[in-house]
Design a protein around this motif. Structure first.
Motif, PDB file in Angstrom:
ATOM      1  N   UNK A   1       5.400  -4.685  -8.537  1.00 42.71           N
ATOM      2  CA  UNK A   1       6.307  -4.281  -9.447  1.00 42.71           C
ATOM      3  C   UNK A   1       7.632  -5.306  -9.252  1.00 42.71           C
ATOM      4  N   UNK A   2       7.288  -6.621  -9.035  1.00 40.06           N
ATOM      5  CA  UNK A   2       8.110  -7.710  -9.022  1.00 40.06           C
ATOM      6  C   UNK A   2       8.861  -7.748  -7.827  1.00 40.06           C
ATOM      7  N   UNK A   3       8.487  -6.905  -6.896  1.00 41.86           N
ATOM      8  CA  UNK A   3       9.208  -7.188  -5.489  1.00 41.86           C
ATOM      9  C   UNK A   3       8.560  -7.996  -4.502  1.00 41.86           C
ATOM     10  N   UNK A   4       9.163  -8.098  -3.249  1.00 41.48           N
ATOM     11  CA  UNK A   4       8.778  -8.952  -2.021  1.00 41.48           C
ATOM     12  C   UNK A   4       7.579  -8.407  -1.248  1.00 41.48           C
ATOM     13  N   UNK A   5       7.165  -7.192  -1.296  1.00 38.91           N
ATOM     14  CA  UNK A   5       6.282  -6.375  -0.516  1.00 38.91           C
ATOM     15  C   UNK A   5       4.859  -6.626  -0.873  1.00 38.91           C
ATOM     16  N   UNK A   6       3.983  -6.828  -0.011  1.00 38.04           N
ATOM     17  CA  UNK A   6       2.458  -7.364  -0.357  1.00 38.04           C
ATOM     18  C   UNK A   6       1.698  -6.908   0.825  1.00 38.04           C
TER      19      UNK A   6
ATOM     20  N   UNK B   1       0.808  -1.146   0.108  1.00 37.89           N
ATOM     21  CA  UNK B   1      -0.065  -0.040   0.108  1.00 37.89           C
ATOM     22  C   UNK B   1       0.873   1.174  -0.046  1.00 37.89           C
ATOM     23  N   UNK B   2       0.366   2.204  -0.657  1.00 42.59           N
ATOM     24  CA  UNK B   2       1.087   3.620  -0.645  1.00 42.59           C
ATOM     25  C   UNK B   2       1.415   4.096   0.540  1.00 42.59           C
ATOM     26  N   UNK B   3       0.833   4.037   1.989  1.00 44.52           N
ATOM     27  CA  UNK B   3       1.185   4.573   3.029  1.00 44.52           C
ATOM     28  C   UNK B   3       2.187   3.828   3.876  1.00 44.52           C
ATOM     29  N   UNK B   4       2.763   2.380   3.094  1.00 46.54           N
ATOM     30  CA  UNK B   4       3.867   1.856   3.550  1.00 46.54           C
ATOM     31  C   UNK B   4       5.032   2.312   3.253  1.00 46.54           C
TER      32      UNK B   4
END
Length: 240
Positions: A67-72, A33-36
């Motif tokens: 975007x292909x990263x590890x954060x969800x 999320x954007x606020x992360x």
């Protein structure tokens, strides 16, 4: 004269209600999320993200899974029921005249004014900002609520090619919640249980102090709302 006063009172009441009137939609795109991200607002800590297995990540700079990263988005960002008339959750927010600096990790009391949930209350913490979210709109994070414009996140985290159900709107029945990963099924069922299958109901909204249990899920508290723990309850060597 009395009729004139009554009309003025009615007009004022309608204006006051309209000033805080809002709309809701729903989504679950699995993305960070954007606020992360750091620096979006004056907060104690950015919103916590998780890896593919819903384990919290310590790196606030981790790239989004979209975007292909590890954060969800963490599975516990799904709504939770407090009572028959009260629930907590998270939302992407857009309020006219404000920015992420104002709404990131702020909490809002949403009182539903239409549909089968009329009169029920959902308190949400703003954890995201949707580029396709309009003014006075609360895009509720509900698993199976549709991936919207970002299908890549749920594909990357859970291998779901469609994000379960329609791209916008998500699953259409409680039975379909069983198609979601186990960690998300209760959140999906929320929409057909507490939320009574409501389809984008309208709300009256007001900003409120975040409930402690809700802020604990995101790990994010606006600095102005943070209360330093009493020394009595702080850790001490003899109690560590």
């Amino acid at each position: 004269m009395l009729a004139t006063i009554s009309l003025l009172i009615a007009s004022y009441a309608l204006s006051a209600q309209a000033a805080n009137a809002g709309v809701t939609t729903r989504y679950w795109d699995c993305c960070k999320t954007s606020c992360a991200w750091n620096g979006k607002a004056t907060v104690t800590h950015a919103v916590t993200t998780c890896d593919k297995s819903n384990n919290p990540l310590s790196d606030v700079n981790a790239t989004s899974g979209c975007d292909g990263g590890p954060a969800f988005a963490c599975a516990d960002n799904a709504p939770i029921v407090i009572s028959d008339t009260l629930a907590y959750g998270f939302a992407a927010v857009n309020l006219s005249g404000q920015s992420e600096a104002d709404w990131c990790c702020s909490c809002y009391k949403l009182t539903f004014t239409s549909g089968p949930v009329i009169g029920q209350t959902l308190i949400v913490q703003a954890s995201n900002t949707g580029g396709d979210v309009g003014g006075a709109q609360f895009d509720l994070m509900i698993p199976g609520g549709g991936v919207g414009a970002f299908p890549a996140g749920c594909q990357s985290q859970y291998g779901s090619l469609t994000g379960w159900g329609a791209q916008y709107g998500g699953v259409s029945s409680r039975d379909q919640c069983s198609n979601l990963p186990a960690a998300l099924q209760a959140g999906c069922q929320f929409r057909f249980d507490w939320f009574k299958g409501a389809d984008n109901p309208n709300v009256n909204w007001e900003k409120v102090t975040c409930p402690a249990s809700l802020a604990a899920r995101s790990g994010c508290i606006r600095t102005a709302e943070y209360v330093e723990p009493s020394p009595r309850f702080r850790s001490s060597p003899e109690h560590d």
